[in-house]
Design an enzyme around this catalytic site. Structure first.
Site, PDB file in Angstrom:
ATOM      1  N   HIS A 196     -22.244  50.801 -72.820  1.00  0.00           N
ATOM      2  CA  HIS A 196     -22.564  49.660 -71.966  1.00  0.00           C
ATOM      3  C   HIS A 196     -23.390  48.669 -72.767  1.00  0.00           C
ATOM      4  O   HIS A 196     -24.203  49.072 -73.598  1.00  0.00           O
ATOM      5  CB  HIS A 196     -23.370  50.129 -70.744  1.00  0.00           C
ATOM      6  CG  HIS A 196     -23.351  49.142 -69.633  1.00  0.00           C
ATOM      7  ND1 HIS A 196     -24.232  48.096 -69.577  1.00  0.00           N
ATOM      8  CD2 HIS A 196     -22.540  49.028 -68.557  1.00  0.00           C
ATOM      9  CE1 HIS A 196     -23.961  47.387 -68.498  1.00  0.00           C
ATOM     10  NE2 HIS A 196     -22.946  47.922 -67.857  1.00  0.00           N
ATOM     11  N   ASP A 206     -18.057  53.645 -64.406  1.00  0.00           N
ATOM     12  CA  ASP A 206     -16.617  53.806 -64.237  1.00  0.00           C
ATOM     13  C   ASP A 206     -16.105  55.184 -64.637  1.00  0.00           C
ATOM     14  O   ASP A 206     -14.941  55.496 -64.400  1.00  0.00           O
ATOM     15  CB  ASP A 206     -15.878  52.748 -65.080  1.00  0.00           C
ATOM     16  CG  ASP A 206     -16.016  51.381 -64.459  1.00  0.00           C
ATOM     17  OD1 ASP A 206     -16.029  51.311 -63.224  1.00  0.00           O
ATOM     18  OD2 ASP A 206     -16.135  50.400 -65.199  1.00  0.00           O
TER      19      ASP A 206
HETATM   20  N1  CMC Z   1     -16.164  54.510 -77.618  1.00  0.00           N
HETATM   21  C1  CMC Z   1     -16.400  54.531 -78.949  1.00  0.00           C
HETATM   22  N2  CMC Z   1     -17.256  53.694 -79.572  1.00  0.00           N
HETATM   23  C2  CMC Z   1     -17.892  52.788 -78.821  1.00  0.00           C
HETATM   24  C3  CMC Z   1     -17.703  52.714 -77.431  1.00  0.00           C
HETATM   25  C4  CMC Z   1     -16.804  53.608 -76.839  1.00  0.00           C
HETATM   26  N3  CMC Z   1     -16.576  53.581 -75.529  1.00  0.00           N
HETATM   27  N4  CMC Z   1     -18.463  51.725 -76.921  1.00  0.00           N
HETATM   28  C5  CMC Z   1     -19.122  51.183 -77.955  1.00  0.00           C
HETATM   29  N5  CMC Z   1     -18.778  51.831 -79.101  1.00  0.00           N
HETATM   30  C6  CMC Z   1     -19.318  51.560 -80.448  1.00  0.00           C
HETATM   31  C7  CMC Z   1     -18.715  50.290 -81.014  1.00  0.00           C
HETATM   32  O1  CMC Z   1     -17.561  50.571 -81.777  1.00  0.00           O
HETATM   33  C8  CMC Z   1     -19.845  49.752 -81.846  1.00  0.00           C
HETATM   34  O2  CMC Z   1     -19.860  50.453 -83.053  1.00  0.00           O
HETATM   35  P1  CMC Z   1     -20.374  49.703 -84.405  1.00  0.00           P
HETATM   36  O3  CMC Z   1     -21.810  49.354 -84.150  1.00  0.00           O
HETATM   37  O4  CMC Z   1     -20.189  50.740 -85.456  1.00  0.00           O
HETATM   38  O5  CMC Z   1     -19.493  48.497 -84.557  1.00  0.00           O
HETATM   39  C9  CMC Z   1     -21.092  50.164 -81.066  1.00  0.00           C
HETATM   40  O6  CMC Z   1     -20.710  51.319 -80.280  1.00  0.00           O
HETATM   41  C10 CMC Z   1     -21.614  49.085 -80.128  1.00  0.00           C
HETATM   42  O7  CMC Z   1     -20.549  48.677 -79.303  1.00  0.00           O
HETATM   43  P2  CMC Z   1     -20.218  47.168 -78.971  1.00  0.00           P
HETATM   44  O8  CMC Z   1     -18.765  47.032 -78.663  1.00  0.00           O
HETATM   45  O9  CMC Z   1     -20.785  46.279 -80.017  1.00  0.00           O
HETATM   46  O10 CMC Z   1     -21.072  47.015 -77.653  1.00  0.00           O
HETATM   47  P3  CMC Z   1     -20.844  45.966 -76.507  1.00  0.00           P
HETATM   48  O11 CMC Z   1     -22.123  45.871 -75.804  1.00  0.00           O
HETATM   49  O12 CMC Z   1     -20.237  44.719 -77.044  1.00  0.00           O
HETATM   50  O13 CMC Z   1     -19.717  46.669 -75.577  1.00  0.00           O
HETATM   51  C11 CMC Z   1     -18.674  47.869 -73.856  1.00  0.00           C
HETATM   52  C12 CMC Z   1     -19.992  47.310 -74.392  1.00  0.00           C
HETATM   53  C13 CMC Z   1     -18.898  48.376 -72.434  1.00  0.00           C
HETATM   54  C14 CMC Z   1     -17.608  46.752 -73.781  1.00  0.00           C
HETATM   55  C15 CMC Z   1     -18.189  49.013 -74.789  1.00  0.00           C
HETATM   56  O14 CMC Z   1     -19.151  50.058 -74.804  1.00  0.00           O
HETATM   57  C16 CMC Z   1     -16.823  49.551 -74.377  1.00  0.00           C
HETATM   58  O15 CMC Z   1     -15.798  48.991 -74.777  1.00  0.00           O
HETATM   59  N6  CMC Z   1     -16.791  50.664 -73.559  1.00  0.00           N
HETATM   60  C17 CMC Z   1     -15.542  51.175 -73.050  1.00  0.00           C
HETATM   61  C18 CMC Z   1     -15.085  50.316 -71.865  1.00  0.00           C
HETATM   62  C19 CMC Z   1     -15.911  50.599 -70.626  1.00  0.00           C
HETATM   63  O16 CMC Z   1     -16.175  51.727 -70.264  1.00  0.00           O
HETATM   64  N7  CMC Z   1     -16.285  49.490 -69.918  1.00  0.00           N
HETATM   65  C20 CMC Z   1     -17.012  49.569 -68.656  1.00  0.00           C
HETATM   66  C21 CMC Z   1     -18.384  48.978 -68.726  1.00  0.00           C
HETATM   67  S1  CMC Z   1     -19.375  49.435 -67.311  1.00  0.00           S
HETATM   68  C22 CMC Z   1     -18.632  48.647 -65.976  1.00  0.00           C
HETATM   69  C23 CMC Z   1     -18.830  47.191 -66.003  1.00  0.00           C
HETATM   70  O17 CMC Z   1     -19.970  46.724 -66.016  1.00  0.00           O
HETATM   71  O18 CMC Z   1     -17.822  46.483 -65.962  1.00  0.00           O
END
Ligand code: CMC
Length: 439
Positions: free
Chosen positions: A316, A373
């Site tokens: 998240h 989720d």
């Molecule tokens: N699985 C594997 N690696 C992950 C995941 C994951 N689910 N989420 C983040 N990472 C890694 C990502 O690759 C990155 O690694 P690095 O620093 O080496 O590049 C690091 O963790 C930080 O992630 P980010 O993408 O920079 O973080 P963000 O804040 O931009 O993204 C997120 C947040 C929710 C989009 C992401 O965690 C994700 O894609 N999760 C899966 C989708 C999901 O479950 N979404 C629902 C969110 S909660 C409901 C809502 O509010 O809508």
């Protein structure tokens, strides 16, 4: 009478130094009631000729708001100061709607009035059903939601004047009341069953289950445990500060677009798998994994930078700890499956996946925990909702958050149209080349 002039607090500032020119700029610091302080950069461009650069808004507070507070490190979520756990366990969805919209939990009389008003707005204009018929029956329900909710502005002209507080209030009531009706119609249309009119003798959640699953030809018995679970799911999704869809609603609203159009823009933003679409994606992922023995393979893939696969329902932007909503969702999951006598292999798979991921160094180091989720899809599936309806349910619940945030923004005296700037990286000005001289 006390005539003493109150002591003016010295303004806190942070100093920005341009190392190229040696110029110093003092920027004010503003305190919120809790949480991180902010640096006020509103005059930055005028004074320095520079913008800030923050794609994804990871360090930017785009507004001030008194609705929802999140401490992502501690896993805290508060609505108007009340913890999400207390609200989910002790309150009900319409009370939470009153709280978000009006700032306080209702007393008995206020609650009766609020529930009565929402209930009186549950029907949609009869003409709406013809509008539905223009869609293919196999459309994704979110596509139909975007279209039909946007179309509300074509049906309710008398609540489009955003400068009239009464019209804003009616628009909010209409949206909260009609979203379950529209969501249920979307479902009924997709399976070719007749639309069920709302029943105002039922509670908000009971009525939603009734409109979704009842048919006119036989009585429908509503399980109190399922109605309670639905209510809890709605509470858990009601608002979540300045997430992508809420920011979309605020940005659309900042141009003074009408509330129905703004909420439709929020629904479109929610649809993406990185946001509200994740509950659907979790279920697809669990089905794809299929068996506990394949979990390590998928954990490995989620860590591989050359693989686009991510563990859906994990991670998240704000929570760097267990999402407090996920915990309540997990407990609700057990209750629902217990009530229905379902032993879902996907739940067992999800629990095993969670256990393994939480012990994995990659997930520990990056502070990736299950989010709201991760378990919601399993509950909704057990209740009988098809996977493609999951995000629709999220939209039904989040409508109150969107409209409350929109209302807060409209009432802000200094409200301006949202207009971010950019770091331009394209070509600088160059002469036009006529077609016959282009290479
Ligand atoms: N699985 C594997 N690696 C992950 C995941 C994951 N689910 N989420 C983040 N990472 C890694 C990502 O690759 C990155 O690694 P690095 O620093 O080496 O590049 C690091 O963790 C930080 O992630 P980010 O993408 O920079 O973080 P963000 O804040 O931009 O993204 C997120 C947040 C929710 C989009 C992401 O965690 C994700 O894609 N999760 C899966 C989708 C999901 O479950 N979404 C629902 C969110 S909660 C409901 C809502 O509010 O809508």
């Amino acid at each position: 009478m006390n005539t003493a002039v109150p002591q003016q607090k010295p303004q806190k500032t942070v100093t920005l130094i341009d190392n190229e020119t040696g110029k110093k700029f003092d920027l004010p610091i503003i305190d919120g009631s809790t949480g991180p302080r902010v640096i006020d950069i509103r005059k930055l461009y005028a004074e320095t000729g520079m913008f800030t650069y923050d794609p994804g808004f990871t360090s930017t507070a785009a507004c001030d708001s008194g609705l929802t507070y999140i401490d992502g490190d501690k896993g805290i979520l508060l609505h108007r100061g009340y913890s999400i756990k207390e609200l989910a366990l002790k309150s009900d969805f319409l009370e939470v709607c009153h709280l978000l919209l009006n700032g306080e939990l209702p007393n008995k009389q206020q609650k009766d009035e609020f529930v009565n008003t929402v209930t009186r707005h549950t029907m949609v204009h009869e003409q709406m059903q013809f509008f539905f018929r223009g869609f293919r029956r196999d459309s994704h329900p979110m596509a139909v939601m975007v279209g039909t909710v946007g179309a509300l502005s074509a049906f309710y002209h008398d609540s489009l004047n955003i400068d009239d507080p009464r019209q804003r209030e009616i628009a909010a009531f209409r949206l909260i009341a009609k979203m379950p009706t529209i969501a249920a119609m979307v479902y009924k249309y997709s399976i070719g069953q007749p639309f069920m009119y709302p029943r105002n003798d039922l509670s908000y959640s009971e009525n939603f289950l009734y409109m979704t699953f009842a048919v006119p030809s036989e009585p429908y018995k509503i399980s109190p445990i399922l109605a309670r679970a639905m209510d809890r799911i709605l509470i858990l999704h009601a608002d979540h500060e300045q997430n992508a869809s809420t920011s979309t609603v605020r940005l659309a609203g900042s141009s003074r677009a009408n509330p129905f159009a703004c909420i439709a823009s929020g629904i479109a933003s929610l649809w993406g798998p990185a946001h509200g679409g994740a509950n659907e994606a979790v279920l697809f992922m669990l089905k794809e994994i299929g068996d506990k023995s394949r979990i390590p393979e998928y954990i490995k893939r989620s860590k591989d930078k050359n693989d686009s696969f991510r563990l859906m329902g994990f991670g998240h932007r704000v929570y760097k700890n267990y999402d407090p909503r996920a915990e309540i969702m997990r407990d609700t999951c057990y209750e629902v499956l217990g009530e229905l006598g379902i032993k879902d292999p996907l739940l067992e798979l999800a629990m095993e996946l969670e256990k393994i991921a939480l012990k994995d160094d990659y997930f520990i180091e990056k502070k990736l925990y299950p989010n709201v989720d991760f378990y919601s899809g399993i509950i909704l599936r057990a209740m009988g909702f098809p996977t493609n309806m999951f995000t629709v349910l999220f939209a039904v619940a989040r409508t109150v958050g969107w409209i409350s945030q929109w209302n807060e923004m409209i009432q802000e005296p200094t409200q301006k149209i949202g207009r971010p700037r950019q770091l331009y990286t394209g070509p600088v000005e160059r002469p036009f080349t006529p077609l016959d001289r282009r290479k």
